[in-house]
Design a protein around this motif. Structure first.
Motif, PDB file in Angstrom:
ATOM      1  N   THR A 109     -14.330   2.648   6.759  1.00 20.82           N
ATOM      2  CA  THR A 109     -13.042   3.303   6.559  1.00 20.82           C
ATOM      3  C   THR A 109     -12.028   2.326   5.994  1.00 20.82           C
ATOM      4  O   THR A 109     -11.976   1.167   6.398  1.00 20.82           O
ATOM      5  CB  THR A 109     -12.504   3.847   7.908  1.00 20.82           C
ATOM      6  OG1 THR A 109     -13.449   4.763   8.444  1.00 20.82           O
ATOM      7  CG2 THR A 109     -11.172   4.537   7.750  1.00 20.82           C
ATOM      8  N   MET A 110     -11.201   2.825   5.095  1.00 19.76           N
ATOM      9  CA  MET A 110     -10.047   2.078   4.611  1.00 19.76           C
ATOM     10  C   MET A 110      -8.877   2.429   5.524  1.00 19.76           C
ATOM     11  O   MET A 110      -8.419   3.577   5.538  1.00 19.76           O
ATOM     12  CB  MET A 110      -9.708   2.465   3.162  1.00 19.76           C
ATOM     13  CG  MET A 110      -8.515   1.721   2.598  1.00 19.76           C
ATOM     14  SD  MET A 110      -8.789  -0.050   2.393  1.00 19.76           S
ATOM     15  CE  MET A 110      -9.943  -0.042   1.017  1.00 19.76           C
ATOM     16  N   LEU A 111      -8.429   1.469   6.323  1.00 18.51           N
ATOM     17  CA  LEU A 111      -7.240   1.682   7.140  1.00 18.51           C
ATOM     18  C   LEU A 111      -6.013   1.460   6.263  1.00 18.51           C
ATOM     19  O   LEU A 111      -5.973   0.529   5.450  1.00 18.51           O
ATOM     20  CB  LEU A 111      -7.212   0.721   8.324  1.00 18.51           C
ATOM     21  CG  LEU A 111      -8.300   0.913   9.369  1.00 18.51           C
ATOM     22  CD1 LEU A 111      -8.142  -0.125  10.475  1.00 18.51           C
ATOM     23  CD2 LEU A 111      -8.270   2.319   9.949  1.00 18.51           C
ATOM     24  N   VAL A 112      -5.020   2.321   6.435  1.00 22.88           N
ATOM     25  CA  VAL A 112      -3.794   2.241   5.650  1.00 22.88           C
ATOM     26  C   VAL A 112      -2.618   2.191   6.624  1.00 22.88           C
ATOM     27  O   VAL A 112      -2.429   3.119   7.413  1.00 22.88           O
ATOM     28  CB  VAL A 112      -3.650   3.456   4.704  1.00 22.88           C
ATOM     29  CG1 VAL A 112      -2.370   3.345   3.897  1.00 22.88           C
ATOM     30  CG2 VAL A 112      -4.863   3.578   3.792  1.00 22.88           C
ATOM     31  N   ALA A 113      -1.862   1.116   6.573  1.00 20.34           N
ATOM     32  CA  ALA A 113      -0.665   0.972   7.404  1.00 20.34           C
ATOM     33  C   ALA A 113       0.559   1.169   6.518  1.00 20.34           C
ATOM     34  O   ALA A 113       0.631   0.609   5.420  1.00 20.34           O
ATOM     35  CB  ALA A 113      -0.621  -0.400   8.064  1.00 20.34           C
ATOM     36  N   ARG A 114       1.491   1.967   7.021  1.00 22.60           N
ATOM     37  CA  ARG A 114       2.759   2.171   6.318  1.00 22.60           C
ATOM     38  C   ARG A 114       3.891   1.988   7.308  1.00 22.60           C
ATOM     39  O   ARG A 114       3.758   2.316   8.483  1.00 22.60           O
ATOM     40  CB  ARG A 114       2.852   3.578   5.732  1.00 22.60           C
ATOM     41  CG  ARG A 114       1.953   3.809   4.569  1.00 22.60           C
ATOM     42  CD  ARG A 114       2.234   5.148   3.893  1.00 22.60           C
ATOM     43  NE  ARG A 114       1.255   5.366   2.855  1.00 22.60           N
ATOM     44  CZ  ARG A 114       0.385   6.363   2.845  1.00 22.60           C
ATOM     45  NH1 ARG A 114       0.379   7.256   3.803  1.00 22.60           N
ATOM     46  NH2 ARG A 114      -0.475   6.480   1.873  1.00 22.60           N
ATOM     47  N   GLU A 115       5.002   1.487   6.799  1.00 24.63           N
ATOM     48  CA  GLU A 115       6.218   1.401   7.609  1.00 24.63           C
ATOM     49  C   GLU A 115       7.392   1.860   6.779  1.00 24.63           C
ATOM     50  O   GLU A 115       7.372   1.754   5.549  1.00 24.63           O
ATOM     51  CB  GLU A 115       6.419  -0.025   8.131  1.00 24.63           C
ATOM     52  CG  GLU A 115       6.626  -1.081   7.065  1.00 24.63           C
ATOM     53  CD  GLU A 115       8.071  -1.318   6.662  1.00 24.63           C
ATOM     54  OE1 GLU A 115       8.970  -0.530   7.020  1.00 24.63           O
ATOM     55  OE2 GLU A 115       8.314  -2.305   5.951  1.00 24.63           O
ATOM     56  N   SER A 116       8.397   2.378   7.478  1.00 20.64           N
ATOM     57  CA  SER A 116       9.600   2.839   6.798  1.00 20.64           C
ATOM     58  C   SER A 116      10.807   2.047   7.300  1.00 20.64           C
ATOM     59  O   SER A 116      11.150   2.107   8.484  1.00 20.64           O
ATOM     60  CB  SER A 116       9.826   4.330   7.064  1.00 20.64           C
ATOM     61  OG  SER A 116      11.031   4.758   6.463  1.00 20.64           O
ATOM     62  N   CYS A 117      11.412   1.322   6.381  1.00 15.58           N
ATOM     63  CA  CYS A 117      12.643   0.587   6.667  1.00 15.58           C
ATOM     64  C   CYS A 117      13.818   1.472   6.248  1.00 15.58           C
ATOM     65  O   CYS A 117      13.800   2.054   5.162  1.00 15.58           O
ATOM     66  CB  CYS A 117      12.659  -0.722   5.877  1.00 15.58           C
ATOM     67  SG  CYS A 117      14.225  -1.615   5.992  1.00 15.58           S
ATOM     68  N   ASN A 118      14.822   1.568   7.110  1.00 16.77           N
ATOM     69  CA  ASN A 118      15.958   2.440   6.789  1.00 16.77           C
ATOM     70  C   ASN A 118      16.720   1.983   5.546  1.00 16.77           C
ATOM     71  O   ASN A 118      17.389   2.794   4.916  1.00 16.77           O
ATOM     72  CB  ASN A 118      16.902   2.570   7.990  1.00 16.77           C
ATOM     73  CG  ASN A 118      17.667   1.293   8.281  1.00 16.77           C
ATOM     74  OD1 ASN A 118      17.111   0.192   8.273  1.00 16.77           O
ATOM     75  ND2 ASN A 118      18.947   1.432   8.557  1.00 16.77           N
ATOM     76  N   LEU A 119      16.590   0.718   5.155  1.00 15.58           N
ATOM     77  CA  LEU A 119      17.290   0.226   3.959  1.00 15.58           C
ATOM     78  C   LEU A 119      16.388  -0.006   2.755  1.00 15.58           C
ATOM     79  O   LEU A 119      16.858   0.031   1.620  1.00 15.58           O
ATOM     80  CB  LEU A 119      18.003  -1.100   4.265  1.00 15.58           C
ATOM     81  CG  LEU A 119      19.153  -1.063   5.250  1.00 15.58           C
ATOM     82  CD1 LEU A 119      19.756  -2.452   5.399  1.00 15.58           C
ATOM     83  CD2 LEU A 119      20.216  -0.063   4.824  1.00 15.58           C
ATOM     84  N   HIS A 120      15.081  -0.273   2.988  1.00 16.13           N
ATOM     85  CA  HIS A 120      14.219  -0.713   1.896  1.00 16.13           C
ATOM     86  C   HIS A 120      12.973   0.140   1.702  1.00 16.13           C
ATOM     87  O   HIS A 120      12.007  -0.305   1.095  1.00 16.13           O
ATOM     88  CB  HIS A 120      13.843  -2.190   2.108  1.00 16.13           C
ATOM     89  CG  HIS A 120      15.047  -3.073   2.138  1.00 16.13           C
ATOM     90  ND1 HIS A 120      15.502  -3.664   3.289  1.00 16.13           N
ATOM     91  CD2 HIS A 120      15.907  -3.430   1.152  1.00 16.13           C
ATOM     92  CE1 HIS A 120      16.594  -4.350   3.021  1.00 16.13           C
ATOM     93  NE2 HIS A 120      16.860  -4.235   1.727  1.00 16.13           N
ATOM     94  N   GLY A 121      12.969   1.355   2.225  1.00 15.30           N
ATOM     95  CA  GLY A 121      11.917   2.313   1.932  1.00 15.30           C
ATOM     96  C   GLY A 121      10.593   2.066   2.631  1.00 15.30           C
ATOM     97  O   GLY A 121      10.513   1.362   3.633  1.00 15.30           O
ATOM     98  N   ILE A 122       9.555   2.675   2.074  1.00 16.69           N
ATOM     99  CA  ILE A 122       8.209   2.664   2.657  1.00 16.69           C
ATOM    100  C   ILE A 122       7.366   1.569   2.014  1.00 16.69           C
ATOM    101  O   ILE A 122       7.321   1.444   0.793  1.00 16.69           O
ATOM    102  CB  ILE A 122       7.537   4.037   2.484  1.00 16.69           C
ATOM    103  CG1 ILE A 122       8.339   5.093   3.250  1.00 16.69           C
ATOM    104  CG2 ILE A 122       6.082   4.000   2.969  1.00 16.69           C
ATOM    105  CD1 ILE A 122       7.876   6.517   3.027  1.00 16.69           C
ATOM    106  N   TRP A 123       6.677   0.803   2.883  1.00 16.16           N
ATOM    107  CA  TRP A 123       5.803  -0.285   2.450  1.00 16.16           C
ATOM    108  C   TRP A 123       4.408  -0.025   2.993  1.00 16.16           C
ATOM    109  O   TRP A 123       4.262   0.537   4.083  1.00 16.16           O
ATOM    110  CB  TRP A 123       6.337  -1.622   2.955  1.00 16.16           C
ATOM    111  CG  TRP A 123       7.630  -1.982   2.288  1.00 16.16           C
ATOM    112  CD1 TRP A 123       8.860  -1.443   2.541  1.00 16.16           C
ATOM    113  CD2 TRP A 123       7.806  -2.926   1.246  1.00 16.16           C
ATOM    114  NE1 TRP A 123       9.794  -2.006   1.706  1.00 16.16           N
ATOM    115  CE2 TRP A 123       9.181  -2.930   0.910  1.00 16.16           C
ATOM    116  CE3 TRP A 123       6.951  -3.780   0.569  1.00 16.16           C
ATOM    117  CZ2 TRP A 123       9.707  -3.742  -0.076  1.00 16.16           C
ATOM    118  CZ3 TRP A 123       7.478  -4.599  -0.408  1.00 16.16           C
ATOM    119  CH2 TRP A 123       8.835  -4.579  -0.734  1.00 16.16           C
ATOM    120  N   GLU A 124       3.392  -0.439   2.243  1.00 19.12           N
ATOM    121  CA  GLU A 124       2.014  -0.114   2.603  1.00 19.12           C
ATOM    122  C   GLU A 124       1.085  -1.311   2.435  1.00 19.12           C
ATOM    123  O   GLU A 124       1.289  -2.146   1.557  1.00 19.12           O
ATOM    124  CB  GLU A 124       1.526   1.033   1.715  1.00 19.12           C
ATOM    125  CG  GLU A 124       0.110   1.465   1.968  1.00 19.12           C
ATOM    126  CD  GLU A 124      -0.303   2.604   1.075  1.00 19.12           C
ATOM    127  OE1 GLU A 124       0.001   3.766   1.414  1.00 19.12           O
ATOM    128  OE2 GLU A 124      -0.908   2.333   0.011  1.00 19.12           O
TER     129      GLU A 124
END
Length: 120
Positions: A97-112
């Motif tokens: 499986t390819m695990l995909v982590a994402r986070e959302s910063c309130n000032l700088h958007g979504i990073w993966e």
């Protein structure tokens, strides 16, 4: 530049030489490269590479996701000042499986970030 961050999923331009902005937002996936089929294991998603991301009312990580490829797995919501951008999920896999982590910063958007995990 900041406006563009909200129009896309963001990645470092060069993971070998990241800017401070990229270092603060890059989700690191910490887990074994090979796991046993059907056996639970921990996956930690830690935001920041050598630079901690702030957890302030004005600048914080809103949530962290862990997905199996395009399939959703789980999400943790974070609160400024009371939680810091590091979450451990306990999951199991039955195939590579390819695990995909994402986070959302309130000032700088979504990073993966992505990590391939092999199942034996």
């Amino acid at each position: 530049m900041t406006e563009d961050l909200f129009k896309q999923i963001n990645y470092p331009k060069n993971p070998e030489s990241m800017s401070d902005l990229e270092k603060k937002h890059w989700p690191r996936i910490e887990c074994p490269d090979v796991v046993e089929a059907g056996k639970p294991f921990d996956v930690t998603v830690n935001i920041g590479v050598g630079i901690d991301h702030p957890s302030e009312l004005a600048h914080f990580i809103e949530w962290i996701d862990l997905n199996r490829g395009d399939l959703g797995t789980t999400r943790a919501y974070l609160q400024p000042k009371y939680s810091f951008p590091r979450v451990t999920f306990r999951i199991s896999l039955d195939q590579d499986t390819m695990l995909v982590a994402r986070e959302s910063c309130n000032l700088h958007g979504i990073w993966e970030n992505k990590k391939q995990v092999r199942v034996k």
